[in-house]
Design an enzyme around this catalytic site. Structure first.
Site, PDB file in Angstrom:
ATOM      1  N   PRO A   6      15.489 -10.415  10.871  1.00 19.62           N
ATOM      2  CA  PRO A   6      16.476  -9.780   9.987  1.00 19.62           C
ATOM      3  C   PRO A   6      16.229 -10.072   8.502  1.00 19.62           C
ATOM      4  CG  PRO A   6      17.562 -10.857  11.829  1.00 19.62           C
ATOM      5  CD  PRO A   6      16.121 -11.268  11.885  1.00 19.62           C
ATOM      6  N   GLY A  18       0.810  -1.209   0.000  1.00 18.35           N
ATOM      7  CA  GLY A  18       0.000   0.000   0.000  1.00 18.35           C
ATOM      8  C   GLY A  18       0.846   1.263   0.000  1.00 18.35           C
ATOM      9  N   THR A  70       4.648  -6.806   4.623  1.00 19.21           N
ATOM     10  CA  THR A  70       5.988  -6.656   5.170  1.00 19.21           C
ATOM     11  C   THR A  70       6.398  -7.829   6.048  1.00 19.21           C
ATOM     12  OG1 THR A  70       4.960  -5.414   6.941  1.00 19.21           O
ATOM     13  CG2 THR A  70       5.939  -4.143   5.161  1.00 19.21           C
ATOM     14  N   ILE A  85       0.582  -5.728   5.725  1.00 21.81           N
ATOM     15  CA  ILE A  85       0.606  -4.979   4.468  1.00 21.81           C
ATOM     16  C   ILE A  85       1.481  -5.686   3.429  1.00 21.81           C
ATOM     17  CG2 ILE A  85       2.470  -3.534   5.331  1.00 21.81           C
ATOM     18  CD1 ILE A  85       1.490  -1.228   3.811  1.00 21.81           C
ATOM     19  N   GLY A 116      10.159   0.213   8.401  1.00 23.98           N
ATOM     20  CA  GLY A 116       9.449   0.125   7.120  1.00 23.98           C
ATOM     21  C   GLY A 116       9.670   1.318   6.211  1.00 23.98           C
ATOM     22  N   GLU A 117       9.965   2.459   6.780  1.00 20.80           N
ATOM     23  CA  GLU A 117      10.016   3.674   5.975  1.00 20.80           C
ATOM     24  C   GLU A 117      11.390   4.316   5.908  1.00 20.80           C
ATOM     25  OE1 GLU A 117       5.896   5.785   6.691  1.00 20.80           O
ATOM     26  OE2 GLU A 117       6.414   4.467   8.338  1.00 20.80           O
ATOM     27  N   ILE A 151      16.164  -5.939  15.692  1.00 27.26           N
ATOM     28  CA  ILE A 151      15.481  -6.373  14.471  1.00 27.26           C
ATOM     29  C   ILE A 151      14.864  -7.742  14.749  1.00 27.26           C
ATOM     30  CG2 ILE A 151      15.719  -6.856  12.013  1.00 27.26           C
ATOM     31  CD1 ILE A 151      16.210  -3.902  12.820  1.00 27.26           C
TER      32      ILE A 151
END
Lengths: 334, 760
Positions: free
Chosen positions: B653, B257, B486, B484, B725-726, B650
């Site tokens: 990973p 998305g 991920t 989403i 994510g960003e 994380i």
């Protein structure tokens, strides 16, 4: 998409007879031949093409690649672009054609697209592809949206005040330097004809809806290539924003023979910049008889773009096309 | 070195874990929204405006209505009531386009929905939509790319003007300390440049899709490709005047998305309204072209950055004044200044913004909203300053590394940006860079090397979860949040496995359904950090319940022991003093007690927008980029990337690397390819196809090295995980533009860099 009749003719003659009833073989044709469909079906979904009948030619025996008696090549109309590009004889003797085809579209599209279909590939001008926009090519007389719109991708050679749509084909650019001949089977009144590729595509002029010399019923059956030219070298170089799967901003096909440091024969064509596959006799004339060096190559490139007419966003294509041609010539003469 | 990725093999958290839903996806069993079919389902196709500014004079539906198979052509007169939705506390009720569809006959952007054709098949619905004839009163649209703020540029300083934005009020004087203007005037070295980012369009491969059905006149179920089922439920409840519990939203799998599906768009309400009028399920899937019109895009920004520095590179002043465009009715805030106030130490700083209205669809969050265009500008300015000062750009950043968040005046919960630089320079081989333009060559190619830093907010949204332990030795973890694409299914399985000792392949994960415990939006890179404490609390509660049952239930081997004597570890209940080895597997215990399941619920509160935080919580990172340049054919390629991320712990990973690689490829698109162009004549987003909106493809993907530091941030949650994510997209374009300058000598300040920019 509009409802249409789907026809599978028993042979080429029947296909021609049905298609001959069309009002036109150009934009808006009411009867269309269906090859791979990668252009036509796409345009039908957009309502840019709304044929009442589709004649499926995929089952006609037009899918062979054969050597001609004179040592040239005969390529059937429905030979898939992938099969043509990966044919050993094409890779060896007509490398520019192989390079041009694999530089275009994606594997999936090349697996479907046909030789004849690629010859008839339609422009990617976004205004042509959107029925909400005025477009002289799609609807003659409505005006051109792109001359005053977003025209970065559009043509700089062979344009008119009515249309500046780029011919998007890579294959045709290579076929232009190979001096291909397009073989058409028409209705009995016209019969079969052999059309040199240079005479096949039309300039837009005042009738941008007419893109080729084809008339109703004309079926492309095959394309022939002359015998390979001994000692020639061939390069197709395509420049674009991303690495793959994009139409050319500028491309160059060259086929050149050099003897004793001088060019004895040159064939040059440009893609991504012309309203049709753009053979450049000016560049060829500038090269033949000259020694191979940077200055002469650049002169040929200047000659090829001398008549270029840029739009608001694409003046850079003049320089880009020159660099594309210069680099291709250097690669072919290195 | 302590900064390399720690690979744990004993604990599910931190282990490289293939997606638990991977086989479902590659075998086609995963049900995406448009895969759901229901008996009697009808298909809807919207009629889009073909003007960007005007009024509908006449909507002629006669021909369309007569077509066989057409059930209805809905428009303003017959769609029925659709109410307005307003934001509610807790990040609910949010939509970027606030006008309910069909509310009036004014057209404010190209592609605005004017009618909806519903038919037995998609093909018929499309043909019917095409057959609707619209007559307009047209006016010239304003889609000008030069952005002058409509907001008074003086008011921002005089009155600290506050404007309304999607998430609440925003002060147009976003941050201020010292006297930035005066310090800039006195600074010996100055950079004063304007950077432009274009409108960009989210292009997830999965198109927006909705299927609406009414179980009764008061019960609505919607399958939707949404990044927030809970938010969508509250929007629909408001729009149709229903109690929230009467609305169910389901989103099992998403084909991504990028923020475009964060908040619902008007087609969701149209599908629901059509289903209501016809008493049948109605499916509505947008076309790729529609993806460019009425479902959001990243705003165009124009950002002036003024840096003042001492000759040793120490910043003395930073001013960041930006303008972005927005739709006529909406107030999405593109917060370009989000990272500006804390990224560097500078005593004098001012960040302000203004806005410019255009005849465009509502702007929206797109991966790294605000900070991605913002950091492109500020990091570009830092690179220009380094060049001006003849200081290595890494060194310039080290010189200006802050000790605290100077914007908030708070310590960072965890900030290891310097270690990122250290590892990045080493892995990239940065020390061999020669700064002169065009000075580096390889195999006949000119090389350009550039770098930039980046950051992204870290916080938690409210999250609830439930964990069940079952008598067959399996566990189930459930949360309404959605995956989403991920890897959220996998993350929840890992979290539950960590606590319960149930192996990953025996953990069932239920997501993407409002009937589950409320979960967060898949946005802000916050899902993992938000759900971790909720899942842990739920597992702890399930275990506590299990121990109670073990102690209290007749027939239990632990009967009559106080629960406090018991413990749970690796799936076994045992008496503390006897040790885990003599414990009983929970499944055995449940079976003996004739219990199918034992349940636990967990909840963790939001920290997003906390008015009194104790720490500044952020993720950090940096990119090192190599480009190759062939001037003879004007060919530029990104040839090598090293990215280092300080994202806390994380959890997976493998998926983490996937996130960063994907963001880097998107960054190549942002730097070199992506832009949505509005036709100046009719206001249409004109390059609205995947052929004409050019994004990076596989062939553009260079070798990308990704490194994660491993500094768990326990201030954010027990796991120490922040989101990633960003952040991989932030700063990347600035590294590319600096590499391009290094190779070509051309400084491009308007993205994307085009071939024509370099043909000089």
């Amino acid at each position: 998409m509009h409802t249409f009749e789907f026809i599978r003719p028993k042979d080429a003659k029947a296909a021609v007879a049905t298609a001959a009833r069309a009002k036109t073989a150009q934009q808006g044709a009411d009867i269309r031949f269906l090859g791979g469909g990668t252009t036509l079906i796409d345009l039908m979904k957009l309502n840019v093409e709304t044929p009442a009948r589709l004649i499926d030619i995929n089952r006609l025996p037009l899918d062979k690649i054969e050597t001609t008696p004179d040592g040239g090549l005969k390529i059937g109309a429905t030979v898939r672009n992938s099969d043509l590009a990966h044919h050993p004889k094409v890779q060896r003797d007509y490398a520019v054609l192989s390079q041009a085809i694999v530089s275009g579209a994606s594997t999936q599209l090349r697996n479907m697209a046909t030789t004849a279909g690629n010859l008839l590939q339609r422009t990617r001008c976004v205004y042509f592809r959107d029925t909400a926009m005025p477009c002289n090519k799609r609807q003659p007389g409505t005006g051109c949206s792109v001359i005053t719109g977003s025209n970065r991708m559009l043509a700089i050679l062979g344009t008119s005040e009515h249309c500046i749509a780029t011919n998007p084909s890579d294959m045709c650019v290579a076929m232009a330097v190979l001096e291909a001949t397009i073989h058409v089977q028409g209705p009995p009144t016209r019969g079969s004809r052999a059309i040199p590729i240079g005479d096949f595509h039309l300039l837009p002029g005042k009738t941008p809806e007419r893109e080729t010399v084809l008339e109703p019923g004309d079926l492309i059956t095959h394309v022939t290539l002359p015998p390979p030219v001994a000692g020639s070298r061939q390069v197709y170089l395509k420049l674009r924003d991303r690495v793959s799967y994009e139409f050319a901003l500028a491309s160059a096909a060259v086929m050149i023979t050099v003897a004793g440091g001088r060019v004895t024969r040159a064939r040059v064509a440009l893609g991504g910049v012309g309203t049709r596959p753009w053979r450049s006799p000016e560049a060829e004339a500038a090269l033949v008889g000259q020694s191979v060096n940077q200055a002469n190559i650049r002169k040929a490139a200047e000659a090829a773009l001398r008549d270029a007419k840029p739009q608001s966003e694409n003046a850079f294509k003049i320089e880009l096309a020159k660099r594309s041609l210069t680099s291709a010539l250097q690669m072919a003469t290195a | 070195m302590s900064t390399t990725q720690q690979i744990q093999t004993t604990s599910p958290i931190g282990r490289r874990t293939p997606r638990v839903d991977g086989s479902l996806k590659v075998t086609g069993e995963a049900q995406y929204t448009s895969d759901f079919h229901f008996p009697g389902m009808l298909y809807a196709v919207p009629v889009e405006a073909t003007v960007a500014n005007g009024r509908v004079l006449k909507l002629d539906t006669a021909a369309a209505e007569k077509m066989p198979g057409v059930r209805a052509i809905f428009h303003r007169e017959n769609i029925g009531k659709i109410f307005r939705s307003v934001p509610e506390p807790g990040f609910e009720g949010i939509c970027e386009e606030r006008r309910p569809p069909f509310e009036d006959d004014v057209v404010r952007y190209y592609g605005q929905y004017l009618a909806l054709a519903v038919a037995d098949t998609f093909e018929t619905a499309k043909a019917a939509a095409d057959a609707v004839r619209v007559t307009y009163e047209k006016e010239k649209p304003n889609v000008a790319t030069e952005l002058q703020s409509d907001d008074d540029p003086e008011a921002v300083l005089a009155t600290s003007e506050v404007i309304l934005a999607t998430f609440g009020p925003q002060n147009r004087l976003e941050s201020e300390r010292g006297d930035a203007k005066a310090a800039f005037a006195d600074a010996p070295i100055k950079i004063d440049q304007t950077y432009v980012t274009p409108a960009e369009t989210h292009n997830p491969i999965e198109l927006h899709a909705t299927t609406a059905m009414w179980e009764s006149p008061n019960n609505l179920t919607l399958y939707d490709s949404t990044q927030g089922v809970v938010n969508l439920r509250s929007v629909l409840a408001q729009m149709f005047g229903l109690p929230e519990e009467n609305v169910r939203v389901i989103s099992k799998f998403l084909g991504s998305g990028f923020g475009g599906k964060l908040f619902p768009w008007t087609h969701c309400a149209l599908a629901a309204a059509a289903a209501r009028q016809l008493s049948k399920p109605v499916k509505l899937v947008l076309s790729r072209k529609m993806m460019f019109q009425a479902v959001g895009h990243r705003a165009r920004t124009q950002q002036r950055v003024q840096l003042g520095a001492a000759r040793d590179g120490k910043l003395v002043s930073l001013q960041h004044d930006y303008v972005y465009d927005r739709s006529m009715l909406d107030y999405h805030h593109e917060d370009c200044g989000e990272a500006t106030a804390y990224q560097y130490s500078v005593p004098n700083l001012r960040v302000t913004f203004g806005r410019a209205k255009r005849n465009i669809g509502a702007t929206a969050d797109m991966r790294g909203p605000g900070a991605v265009p913002g950091l492109y500008a500020t990091e570009s300015a830092m690179n220009e300053l380094a060049y001006e000062l003849k200081i290595d750009p890494v060194k310039l950043r080290v010189i200006n590394e802050p000790k605290i968040d100077e914007g908030l005046g708070l310590p960072f919960s965890s900030r290891h940006l310097l270690e990122c630089f250290e590892l990045g320079t080493e892995k990239f081989g940065w020390s061999t860079r020669t700064p002169e333009v065009g000075s580096m060559k390889r195999n006949g190619l000119t090389l350009g090397w550039g770098m930039a830093g980046c950051s992204w907010i870290a916080a938690r949204f409210l999250a609830e979860a439930s964990v069940q332990l079952r008598d067959d030795g399996t566990a189930r973890v459930a949360c309404a949040t959605q995956d989403i694409g991920t890897g959220t299914y996998t993350i929840l399985a890992q979290l539950a496995s960590q606590k319960t000792g149930v192996p990953l392949d025996k953990v069932e994960v239920a997501l993407g359904d409002t009937s589950l415990p409320p979960g967060p939006l898949s946005g802000g890179s916050m899902v993992t950090g938000s759900v971790a404490p909720a899942v842990f609390a739920a597992a702890d509660n399930a275990i506590a319940s299990l121990l109670n049952i073990a102690a209290m239930t007749p027939g239990s081997p632990f009967e009559k022991r106080p629960p406090t004597d018991l413990a749970f570890e690796n799936g076994r209940v045992f008496v503390k003093v006897e040790g885990a080895a003599r414990g009983v597997p929970f499944a055995d215990l449940l079976r003996r007690l004739n219990l199918r399941v034992v349940n636990g619920n967990g909840r963790s509160e939001t920290t997003f927008g906390n008015p009194r935080p104790k720490f500044s919580t952020r993720s950090f990172g940096c990119h090192f980029v190599e480009v190759t340049w062939q001037p003879e054919m004007a060919r530029l390629r990104v040839s090598r990337v090293v990215t280092v991320m300080d994202g806390g712990r994380i959890v997976n990973p493998l998926a983490g690397r996937n996130q960063i690689e994907g963001a880097v490829v998107m960054g190549i698109g942002m730097a070199l390819l992506e832009h949505t162009t509005y036709d100046p004549q009719n206001g249409a987003p004109i390059n609205s196809s995947l052929a004409d909106y050019v994004m990076a493809v596989n062939a553009d993907h260079p070798p990308i090295e990704v490194y994660f530091l491993d500094f768990p941030d326990k201030k954010i949650n027990e796991v120490g995980a922040r989101g990633i994510g960003e952040i991989g997209l932030a700063g990347f374009a600035a590294a590319v533009t600096d590499a391009v300058h290094h190779a070509t000598g051309v400084r491009v300040r308007e993205l994307p860099i085009k071939i024509e920019d370099l043909l000089v």
